[in-house]
Design an enzyme around this catalytic site. Structure first.
Site, PDB file in Angstrom:
ATOM      1  N   ARG A   1      -6.974   1.008   9.461  1.00  0.00           N
ATOM      2  CA  ARG A   1      -5.827   1.222  10.363  1.00  0.00           C
ATOM      3  C   ARG A   1      -6.389   1.686  11.705  1.00  0.00           C
ATOM      4  O   ARG A   1      -7.307   2.519  11.744  1.00  0.00           O
ATOM      5  CB  ARG A   1      -4.875   2.272   9.797  1.00  0.00           C
ATOM      6  CG  ARG A   1      -3.737   2.614  10.748  1.00  0.00           C
ATOM      7  CD  ARG A   1      -2.738   3.557  10.127  1.00  0.00           C
ATOM      8  NE  ARG A   1      -1.941   2.891   9.107  1.00  0.00           N
ATOM      9  CZ  ARG A   1      -0.947   3.475   8.445  1.00  0.00           C
ATOM     10  NH1 ARG A   1      -0.637   4.735   8.708  1.00  0.00           N
ATOM     11  NH2 ARG A   1      -0.255   2.816   7.529  1.00  0.00           N
TER      12      ARG A   1
ATOM     13  N   HIS B   1       1.634  -4.789   9.900  1.00  0.00           N
ATOM     14  CA  HIS B   1       1.296  -3.986   8.724  1.00  0.00           C
ATOM     15  C   HIS B   1       1.633  -4.890   7.529  1.00  0.00           C
ATOM     16  O   HIS B   1       2.626  -4.683   6.835  1.00  0.00           O
ATOM     17  CB  HIS B   1       2.162  -2.713   8.737  1.00  0.00           C
ATOM     18  CG  HIS B   1       1.721  -1.647   7.785  1.00  0.00           C
ATOM     19  ND1 HIS B   1       0.736  -1.827   6.842  1.00  0.00           N
ATOM     20  CD2 HIS B   1       2.152  -0.367   7.620  1.00  0.00           C
ATOM     21  CE1 HIS B   1       0.585  -0.704   6.148  1.00  0.00           C
ATOM     22  NE2 HIS B   1       1.427   0.199   6.610  1.00  0.00           N
TER      23      HIS B   1
ATOM     24  N   ARG C   1       0.527   7.039   2.444  1.00  0.00           N
ATOM     25  CA  ARG C   1       0.786   6.016   1.442  1.00  0.00           C
ATOM     26  C   ARG C   1      -0.235   4.888   1.434  1.00  0.00           C
ATOM     27  O   ARG C   1      -0.750   4.524   0.377  1.00  0.00           O
ATOM     28  CB  ARG C   1       2.175   5.378   1.663  1.00  0.00           C
ATOM     29  CG  ARG C   1       3.302   6.138   1.039  1.00  0.00           C
ATOM     30  CD  ARG C   1       4.517   6.054   1.917  1.00  0.00           C
ATOM     31  NE  ARG C   1       4.250   6.788   3.134  1.00  0.00           N
ATOM     32  CZ  ARG C   1       4.481   8.093   3.260  1.00  0.00           C
ATOM     33  NH1 ARG C   1       5.026   8.758   2.277  1.00  0.00           N
ATOM     34  NH2 ARG C   1       4.183   8.739   4.373  1.00  0.00           N
ATOM     35  N   THR C   2      -0.494   4.311   2.611  1.00  0.00           N
ATOM     36  CA  THR C   2      -1.312   3.092   2.624  1.00  0.00           C
ATOM     37  C   THR C   2      -2.700   3.388   2.060  1.00  0.00           C
ATOM     38  O   THR C   2      -3.191   2.695   1.157  1.00  0.00           O
ATOM     39  CB  THR C   2      -1.405   2.545   4.059  1.00  0.00           C
ATOM     40  OG1 THR C   2      -0.079   2.443   4.570  1.00  0.00           O
ATOM     41  CG2 THR C   2      -2.072   1.199   4.100  1.00  0.00           C
TER      42      THR C   2
ATOM     43  N   LYS D   1     -18.811   9.889  18.744  1.00  0.00           N
ATOM     44  CA  LYS D   1     -19.948   9.676  19.657  1.00  0.00           C
ATOM     45  C   LYS D   1     -19.837   8.300  20.311  1.00  0.00           C
ATOM     46  O   LYS D   1     -20.837   7.671  20.642  1.00  0.00           O
ATOM     47  CB  LYS D   1     -21.253   9.797  18.861  1.00  0.00           C
ATOM     48  CG  LYS D   1     -21.468  11.198  18.294  1.00  0.00           C
ATOM     49  CD  LYS D   1     -22.790  11.315  17.539  1.00  0.00           C
ATOM     50  CE  LYS D   1     -22.568  11.264  16.053  1.00  0.00           C
ATOM     51  NZ  LYS D   1     -23.796  11.397  15.266  1.00  0.00           N
TER      52      LYS D   1
HETATM   53  N1   CP Z   1       4.383   3.281   5.207  1.00  0.00           N
HETATM   54  C1   CP Z   1       3.179   3.702   5.597  1.00  0.00           C
HETATM   55  O1   CP Z   1       2.368   2.947   6.172  1.00  0.00           O
HETATM   56  O2   CP Z   1       2.896   5.006   5.290  1.00  0.00           O
HETATM   57  P1   CP Z   1       1.612   5.787   5.733  1.00  0.00           P
HETATM   58  O3   CP Z   1       1.619   5.876   7.225  1.00  0.00           O
HETATM   59  O4   CP Z   1       1.722   7.118   5.070  1.00  0.00           O
HETATM   60  O5   CP Z   1       0.411   4.994   5.263  1.00  0.00           O
END
Ligand code: CP
Length: 504
Positions: A113, A141, A62-63, A91
């Site tokens: 991320r 998040h 999603r993100t 590496k």
């Molecule tokens: N909710 C969320 O962060 O989903 P993803 O891990 O799929 O990005």
């Protein structure tokens, strides 16, 4: 008060004011309206010539894709990596260097991320373009929290005050519960109720923080006890990837009475939210719930597109771009984690078995760590002397070397094995510098890694020392540090996280 997100880093939900959250909710609603009235591409020139770089060291559906969708519908482009396979991270390239490359590649914004707490603050420090936190370890998040708030705001006729929300699943290892509850703490009369196994329960530290921000938090015995008293139930996936040594089948057993199924929602007017994904093995939400009016998590996921599209529009919807000049700020090399100690007298006192003329003494090592520290420093193989000693009347051992100044990696190695070592630098038989080396105590904080060379930095949050990266509080435990030395150190710290100034 005017609200602007131009070129701003999005690292922690705690950086947002109530007005800013409401302003983004309103902007997200406008994007929602455009979509629902057939104007999906009405802003297709807004970010023409802008490029988003996505850097996903951990999996995401999603993100990553919702940021890409937002960018696409605003006329911009996106490029990056999803998983480190096939990149030079394989590496041993650092976050610092990889982020720098994305700036050099003429991108306008980074969404990243990473599994380490605080890694996104570090990325923001390194980058000369804005950075958005797509999840750092079990820390934060923020855009998930913002989209969760937008969902509730939209489903609740644009009201957030007086909200009653339930939390379930894994409140301990995930980052979404933390970010969402902190976002809600900006609003009035918020009640959070939760039910989970102790192991997966809400961390005490978070509960205390929420209470200090005026949020009522109550633990209930059962999921139905929560359901009975809330408007929304926010379910989360047990974060197995952050529970080393724990087997999935143990979690399945733990979750048995906390899974959401039709029986648990029956009779209640509640909307079930979930940041997704649902773990299909654990099935923390039974599939039959998907087909009930309570299910709101797919709408929630689409609100993620509206929120992120609005955020990108607010951040980048202006003329001009940042030039890359190949230089890094000096601040990225130097920490502020050395707590100065008073030097008693000009000469070395009786702390040495045989005195040294020039070199360093690493003192106040924790008992039992001497061998490990001297092994890690490997001074003799590097051509330096290394005398280790324990004096009977002093509880803590020390190391003496003719190495005049310990490199940052050496200091970090020592502090990882023996927290808060005292370092004495000796010149011509006199101690010229004496300090305690502080290192964030959060085992998953990026500032504790050796190879990243993150300079440990702290700030003073109204007198509480906090790590600049993961923002966890730090308490000085060194028995020799006086209250005056501690107070002077705190006074020397910045009062907040200031952005790093990039050299022209
Ligand atoms: N909710 C969320 O962060 O989903 P993803 O891990 O799929 O990005």
């Amino acid at each position: 008060m005017s609200v602007s997100f131009h070129d701003r880093d999005i690292i922690s939900i705690t950086d947002f004011s109530r007005e800013e959250i409401l302003s983004l909710c309103a902007a997200g609603r406008r994007m929602w309206e455009r979509e629902k009235t057939g104007q999906r591409n009405s802003l297709r020139d807004a970010l023409k010539h802008r490029t988003l770089s996505y850097m996903f060291y951990e999996p995401s559906t999603r993100t990553r894709t919702s940021f890409n969708t937002g960018m696409r519908e605003l006329g911009g482009r996106y490029d990056g990596f999803s998983g480190t396979e096939g990149t030079s991270v394989m590496k041993n390239e650092t976050v610092r260097d990889t982020v720098t490359m994305m700036c050099a590649n003429h991108n306008d914004v980074i969404v990243m991320r990473h599994p380490l707490d605080g890694s996104l603050q570090w990325a923001a420090d390194v980058a000369n373009i804005p950075v958005i936190n797509g999840g750092d370890g079990k820390n934060e998040h923020p855009t998930q929290a913002l989209l969760d708030v937008l969902t509730i705001y939209s489903l609740r006729e644009e009201r957030l005050d007086g909200l009653r929300v339930g939390f379930g699943g894994d409140l301990s290892h995930g980052r979404t519960v933390r970010s969402l509850s902190l976002a809600l703490s900006h609003f009035d009369d918020i009640t959070i109720r939760w039910a989970a196994e102790d192991f997966l329960g809400m961390p005490e530290e978070l509960e205390e923080l929420l209470a200090s921000r005026g949020v009522k938090v109550a633990r209930e015995k059962t999921v139905r006890d929560v359901m009975r008293q809330v408007d929304f139930y926010y379910m989360t996936r047990p974060q197995l990837e952050r529970m080393p040594g724990v087997r999935q089948k143990d979690i399945v057993a733990m979750m048995k009475q906390y899974r959401i199924d039709r029986e648990k929602i029956e009779g209640f007017d509640v909307r079930v939210l979930h940041p997704l994904p649902v773990n299909s093995e654990i099935a923390e939400i039974d599939y039959r719930v998907y087909f009930t009016p309570a299910q709101a998590f797919f709408a929630q996921a689409e609100f993620g597109i509206f929120l992120r599209k609005a955020l990108l529009h607010e951040m980048l919807g202006h003329e001009g771009y940042r030039h890359y000049n190949g230089r890094l700020p000096m601040e990225l090399a130097v920490g502020n984690n050395r707590l100065p100690r008073r030097i008693h007298g000009l000469k070395q006192s009786g702390m040495f078995i045989d005195k040294i003329h020039d070199g360093a003494v690493i003192d106040h090592l924790a008992q039992g760590t001497l061998r490990a520290v001297s092994y890690a420093l490997d001074l003799e193989n590097r051509g330096y002397s290394c005398t280790t000693a324990t004096i009977t009347e002093k509880p803590n051992p020390f190391i003496k070397t003719n190495l005049r100044e310990l490199p940052e990696r050496d200091l970090k190695h020592v502090a990882l094995l023996s927290p808060e070592p005292t370092i004495n630098y000796v010149k011509e038989g006199r101690i010229v510098e004496k300090f305690v080396y502080l290192l964030c105590g959060n085992a998953n904080c990026i500032s504790r890694t050796i190879n990243e060379d993150v300079p440990p930095r702290f700030y003073s949050d109204v007198g509480t020392i906090r790590c600049r990266y993961c923002r966890r509080p730090y308490a000085v435990a060194h028995r020799k540090v006086t209250p005056e030395e501690r107070a002077a150190y705190i006074a020397s710290l910045p009062a907040r996280i200031e952005p790093v100034a990039y050299p022209d």
